[in-house]
Design a protein around this motif. Structure first.
Motif, PDB file in Angstrom:
ATOM      1  N   HIS A 149       8.117  -4.534  -2.762  1.00 20.10           N
ATOM      2  CA  HIS A 149       7.870  -5.974  -2.864  1.00 20.10           C
ATOM      3  C   HIS A 149       7.705  -6.360  -4.328  1.00 20.10           C
ATOM      4  O   HIS A 149       6.725  -5.987  -4.971  1.00 20.10           O
ATOM      5  CB  HIS A 149       6.609  -6.308  -2.047  1.00 20.10           C
TER       6      HIS A 149
ATOM      7  N   HIS B 222       5.004  -3.720  -6.067  1.00 21.62           N
ATOM      8  CA  HIS B 222       4.210  -2.761  -5.298  1.00 21.62           C
ATOM      9  C   HIS B 222       4.975  -2.340  -4.056  1.00 21.62           C
ATOM     10  O   HIS B 222       6.017  -2.907  -3.734  1.00 21.62           O
ATOM     11  CB  HIS B 222       2.848  -3.368  -4.925  1.00 21.62           C
TER      12      HIS B 222
ATOM     13  N   ASP C 206       4.601  -1.772   0.078  1.00 18.89           N
ATOM     14  CA  ASP C 206       3.770  -2.104   1.233  1.00 18.89           C
ATOM     15  C   ASP C 206       4.014  -1.086   2.344  1.00 18.89           C
ATOM     16  O   ASP C 206       5.083  -1.070   2.953  1.00 18.89           O
ATOM     17  CB  ASP C 206       4.080  -3.513   1.733  1.00 18.89           C
TER      18      ASP C 206
HETATM   19 MN    MN Z   1       3.353  -7.128  -0.607  1.00 21.81          MN
END
Ligand code: MN
Length: 211
Positions: A49, A55, A57
Motif C-alpha cells: 500500500h 507499507h 498490509d
Molecule cells: Mn494500508
C-alpha cells in the motif's frame, strides 16, 4: 462475535472509492466461524500500500473478517528479524481481491497492489496445563485473542511458519511478525526486493503508476 466492520466503513466513502464495502451484515450468520476444524485452511493476503507511507498490509481471515496489520518494513524470511505489525481495523473478506487506486482525499489514498495471496493454517499450540489439551492446536479466534498466533502460510511468495506476537494491547495494539526457522526461512534472501510485483497482474507499483 458480531462483525466488527463499522470502523472500516466509517473511514470510507464507497460512492467515490473503489474499495469494497463488504457484503456481510452486522449479524453473524449461523455458519460463520463455526463448524471449522482447527486444522482447516483460511485466507491470507498481503497488500502493498503506497499511501502517505509505503507499507505492507497483512490480512488473515479470522472469524468472518480479515484481521489486519500494517507492517512498515514488510515480511522477512530471516528468523532474526522482528517486523513491527501495527494492528488496523478489520476489513471485509472481499478486500483480499482489492487492487487499484484509492482516490485522493480518501482514507489511505494511493495505490494498493496484491503482493501475496494464498491460504494459511493455524498451528498455534494450546498452552493449557490440562493433559488432554496439551499439544493440541488452539482455536484460531482464541489464539488471536491471546495475542499469539503461529500460522503456516501457503502463498505465492511466502511459505512456511510465521508467528504473530502481540506486545502492546491498547487502543492501537502492536504485534511482531517473525519468520520461524524451517525449510523456507532464509537469512540472506530479501523477498521484498526480489519479488516486488503483484501476484494478480505481475506489475510492480511503478508499472501500475505508469499504466
Ligand atoms: Mn494500508
Amino acid at each position: 462475535m458480531p462483525t466488527t466492520l463499522t470502523p472500516y466503513r466509517k473511514k470510507r466513502n464507497f460512492k467515490t472509492s473503489p474499495e469494497p464495502r463488504g457484503a456481510q451484515s452486522n449479524i453473524k450468520r449461523k455458519t460463520q466461524g463455526k463448524s471449522k476444524t482447527p486444522s482447516s485452511r483460511s485466507l491470507f493476503v498481503i497488500q502493498l500500500h503506497d499511501a502517505s507511507h509505503l507499507h505492507y498490509d497483512l490480512r488473515l481471515k479470522i472469524g468472518s473478517v480479515l484481521k489486519s496489520w500494517a507492517i512498515p518494513k514488510g515480511p522477512s524470511l530471516n528468523p532474526n528479524d522482528k517486523r513491527l505489525a501495527v494492528q488496523t481495523e478489520d476489513h471485509p473478506i472481499e478486500y483480499a481481491k482489492f487492487e487499484g487506486v484509492i482516490p485522493e482525499g480518501h482514507y489511505g489514498a494511493g495505490y494498493v497492489l496484491v503482493w501475496d495471496k494464498g491460504t494459511f493454517k493455524n498451528c498455534t499450540l494450546s498452552r493449557t496445563t490440562q493433559d488432554k489439551e496439551k499439544n493440541k492446536i488452539l482455536d484460531l479466534e482464541k489464539a488471536y485473542k491471546n495475542g499469539h498466533i503461529i500460522f503456516d502460510v501457503n502463498g505465492k511468495k511466502l511459505h512456511g511458519k510465521f508467528v504473530l506476537q502481540r506486545f502492546k494491547n491498547d487502543a492501537k495494539p502492536a504485534w511482531m511478525l517473525i519468520k520461524m526457522k524451517d525449510e523456507f526461512s532464509d537469512g540472506r534472501k530479501n523477498i521484498i526486493k526480489s519479488r516486488p510485483e503483484s501476484v494478480l497482474t505481475g506489475l510492480t507499483l511503478k508499472q501500475m503508476r505508469n499504466k
